[in-house]
Design a protein around this motif. Sequence first.
Motif, mmCIF file in Angstrom:
data_model
loop_
_atom_site.group_PDB
_atom_site.id
_atom_site.type_symbol
_atom_site.label_atom_id
_atom_site.label_comp_id
_atom_site.label_asym_id
_atom_site.label_seq_id
_atom_site.Cartn_x
_atom_site.Cartn_y
_atom_site.Cartn_z
ATOM 1 N N ARG A 121 0.901 -1.324 -0.022
ATOM 2 C CA ARG A 121 0.227 -0.109 -0.378
ATOM 3 C C ARG A 121 1.042 1.490 0.087
ATOM 4 O O ARG A 121 0.414 2.167 -0.450
ATOM 5 C CB ARG A 121 -0.894 -0.213 1.262
ATOM 6 C CG ARG A 121 -0.056 -0.058 2.467
ATOM 7 C CD ARG A 121 -0.918 0.026 3.576
ATOM 8 N NE ARG A 121 0.010 0.785 4.992
ATOM 9 C CZ ARG A 121 -0.695 -0.379 6.178
ATOM 10 N NH1 ARG A 121 -2.258 -0.404 5.938
ATOM 11 N NH2 ARG A 121 -0.450 0.736 7.213
ATOM 12 N N HIS A 122 2.311 0.991 0.270
ATOM 13 C CA HIS A 122 3.582 2.534 0.356
ATOM 14 C C HIS A 122 3.138 2.447 -1.378
ATOM 15 O O HIS A 122 4.179 3.071 -1.112
ATOM 16 C CB HIS A 122 4.255 1.821 1.082
ATOM 17 C CG HIS A 122 4.099 1.793 2.722
ATOM 18 N ND1 HIS A 122 3.497 3.354 3.235
ATOM 19 C CD2 HIS A 122 3.460 0.643 3.477
ATOM 20 C CE1 HIS A 122 2.697 2.101 4.730
ATOM 21 N NE2 HIS A 122 3.236 1.888 5.069
ATOM 22 N N PHE A 123 3.571 1.694 -2.073
ATOM 23 C CA PHE A 123 3.641 2.118 -3.709
ATOM 24 C C PHE A 123 2.781 1.985 -3.774
ATOM 25 O O PHE A 123 1.293 1.136 -4.190
ATOM 26 C CB PHE A 123 4.767 0.762 -3.694
ATOM 27 C CG PHE A 123 6.051 0.902 -2.854
ATOM 28 C CD1 PHE A 123 6.684 1.329 -3.610
ATOM 29 C CD2 PHE A 123 5.896 0.166 -1.520
ATOM 30 C CE1 PHE A 123 8.365 1.146 -2.351
ATOM 31 C CE2 PHE A 123 6.931 -0.308 -1.137
ATOM 32 C CZ PHE A 123 8.118 0.419 -1.759
ATOM 33 N N ASP A 124 2.533 2.737 -5.632
ATOM 34 C CA ASP A 124 2.028 1.932 -6.773
ATOM 35 C C ASP A 124 2.274 1.283 -6.922
ATOM 36 O O ASP A 124 3.728 1.206 -7.560
ATOM 37 C CB ASP A 124 1.860 3.881 -8.019
ATOM 38 C CG ASP A 124 1.478 5.026 -7.191
ATOM 39 O OD1 ASP A 124 0.104 4.746 -6.668
ATOM 40 O OD2 ASP A 124 1.675 5.658 -7.178
ATOM 41 N N MET A 125 1.581 0.198 -7.633
ATOM 42 C CA MET A 125 2.391 -1.487 -8.697
ATOM 43 C C MET A 125 1.449 -1.128 -9.481
ATOM 44 O O MET A 125 -0.067 -1.045 -10.131
ATOM 45 C CB MET A 125 1.493 -1.833 -7.578
ATOM 46 C CG MET A 125 2.267 -3.587 -8.164
ATOM 47 S SD MET A 125 2.165 -4.746 -7.245
ATOM 48 C CE MET A 125 0.006 -4.556 -6.194
ATOM 49 N N GLN A 126 2.408 -1.565 -10.727
ATOM 50 C CA GLN A 126 2.168 -1.289 -12.093
ATOM 51 C C GLN A 126 3.176 -2.920 -12.536
ATOM 52 O O GLN A 126 3.698 -3.073 -12.218
ATOM 53 C CB GLN A 126 2.511 -0.270 -12.764
ATOM 54 C CG GLN A 126 2.253 -0.598 -14.261
ATOM 55 C CD GLN A 126 2.677 1.271 -15.339
ATOM 56 O OE1 GLN A 126 2.976 1.861 -14.646
ATOM 57 N NE2 GLN A 126 1.812 1.397 -16.109
ATOM 58 N N ILE A 127 2.450 -3.492 -13.672
ATOM 59 C CA ILE A 127 2.580 -4.776 -13.968
ATOM 60 C C ILE A 127 2.225 -4.378 -15.814
ATOM 61 O O ILE A 127 1.641 -4.165 -15.865
ATOM 62 C CB ILE A 127 1.969 -5.858 -13.123
ATOM 63 C CG1 ILE A 127 2.093 -5.711 -11.952
ATOM 64 C CG2 ILE A 127 2.256 -6.686 -14.433
ATOM 65 C CD1 ILE A 127 1.400 -7.426 -11.512
ATOM 66 N N GLU A 128 3.981 -4.448 -16.266
ATOM 67 C CA GLU A 128 4.189 -4.266 -17.890
ATOM 68 C C GLU A 128 4.588 -5.631 -18.105
ATOM 69 O O GLU A 128 5.718 -5.990 -18.128
ATOM 70 C CB GLU A 128 5.233 -2.929 -17.886
ATOM 71 C CG GLU A 128 4.601 -1.546 -17.060
ATOM 72 C CD GLU A 128 5.783 -0.519 -17.143
ATOM 73 O OE1 GLU A 128 6.974 -1.209 -17.558
ATOM 74 O OE2 GLU A 128 5.222 0.224 -16.872
ATOM 75 N N ARG A 129 3.317 -6.713 -18.653
ATOM 76 C CA ARG A 129 4.244 -7.804 -19.158
ATOM 77 C C ARG A 129 4.739 -8.817 -18.165
ATOM 78 O O ARG A 129 4.227 -9.358 -17.554
ATOM 79 C CB ARG A 129 4.741 -7.481 -20.232
ATOM 80 C CG ARG A 129 4.242 -6.876 -21.877
ATOM 81 C CD ARG A 129 5.031 -7.201 -23.112
ATOM 82 N NE ARG A 129 3.911 -6.426 -23.846
ATOM 83 C CZ ARG A 129 5.181 -5.606 -24.790
ATOM 84 N NH1 ARG A 129 6.237 -6.369 -25.676
ATOM 85 N NH2 ARG A 129 4.173 -5.642 -26.184
ATOM 86 N N ASP A 130 6.570 -8.898 -18.524
ATOM 87 C CA ASP A 130 6.654 -9.631 -17.199
ATOM 88 C C ASP A 130 7.864 -8.986 -16.711
ATOM 89 O O ASP A 130 8.306 -9.704 -16.029
ATOM 90 C CB ASP A 130 7.577 -10.263 -18.427
ATOM 91 C CG ASP A 130 6.346 -11.667 -18.441
ATOM 92 O OD1 ASP A 130 5.422 -11.713 -18.609
ATOM 93 O OD2 ASP A 130 7.309 -12.561 -20.325
ATOM 94 N N ARG A 131 6.733 -7.599 -16.386
ATOM 95 C CA ARG A 131 7.832 -6.656 -15.198
ATOM 96 C C ARG A 131 6.758 -6.291 -14.394
ATOM 97 O O ARG A 131 5.907 -5.710 -14.394
ATOM 98 C CB ARG A 131 8.348 -6.014 -15.375
ATOM 99 C CG ARG A 131 9.148 -4.941 -15.377
ATOM 100 C CD ARG A 131 10.278 -4.196 -15.699
ATOM 101 N NE ARG A 131 9.636 -3.275 -16.920
ATOM 102 C CZ ARG A 131 9.508 -1.912 -16.757
ATOM 103 N NH1 ARG A 131 10.873 -1.798 -16.269
ATOM 104 N NH2 ARG A 131 9.003 -1.048 -17.610
ATOM 105 N N MET A 132 7.053 -6.207 -13.084
ATOM 106 C CA MET A 132 6.162 -5.462 -12.200
ATOM 107 C C MET A 132 7.163 -3.910 -11.947
ATOM 108 O O MET A 132 8.139 -3.846 -11.334
ATOM 109 C CB MET A 132 5.729 -6.238 -10.607
ATOM 110 C CG MET A 132 5.390 -5.386 -9.294
ATOM 111 S SD MET A 132 4.569 -6.115 -7.939
ATOM 112 C CE MET A 132 4.072 -7.675 -9.113
ATOM 113 N N VAL A 133 6.480 -2.947 -11.304
ATOM 114 C CA VAL A 133 7.558 -1.791 -10.976
ATOM 115 C C VAL A 133 6.456 -1.142 -9.982
ATOM 116 O O VAL A 133 4.702 -1.341 -10.191
ATOM 117 C CB VAL A 133 7.170 -0.999 -12.000
ATOM 118 C CG1 VAL A 133 8.232 0.450 -11.961
ATOM 119 C CG2 VAL A 133 7.871 -1.085 -13.250
ATOM 120 N N LEU A 134 7.648 -0.760 -8.780
ATOM 121 C CA LEU A 134 6.577 -0.658 -7.819
ATOM 122 C C LEU A 134 7.474 0.725 -7.378
ATOM 123 O O LEU A 134 8.559 1.038 -7.420
ATOM 124 C CB LEU A 134 7.199 -1.378 -6.310
ATOM 125 C CG LEU A 134 6.621 -2.660 -6.226
ATOM 126 C CD1 LEU A 134 7.372 -3.869 -5.326
ATOM 127 C CD2 LEU A 134 5.026 -2.565 -6.136
#
Length: 137
Positions: A121-134
């Motif tokens: 919850r302290h991060f914005d999470m985005q999944i782009e194909r085979d990668r998660m970005v926090l």
Amino acid sequence: MSHLLAPPKAVYVAAGQGELQLPRHRDGHFYVDGAINGVPVQFMVDTGASLVSVSDAVAQEAGLQGGRSARFSTAGGTRQGRIVASDTLRLAGFTLQGVEVGTGLNVGSSNQALLGQNVLRHFDMQIERDRMVLRPR
């Protein structure tokens, strides 16, 4: 062989507020190395977990004592454990303090942990194909 089967390493990018890039492992999960109270763990991101969870062995080594008794519902059934506040929880370039940790997790190796919603919850999470970005909020 274990080196070939190990999850790929997450990458911390320091630009701006920083971000953590986690490549997807061949098992479909996302992993990141970190530490609880200075004890190294390998976190598996678990968006369905409410709390960070660790084995009793990690809890003992990290000095996670006391807390309150709790029952946890998991995919493998219900288990008994404790909820204890950590001093610090580190993920690459990010450090959080006072994070609640559930103990009694039994997965793979004893240094594995689940990274739950109380940290995510302290991060914005985005999944782009085979990668998660926090990215920190």
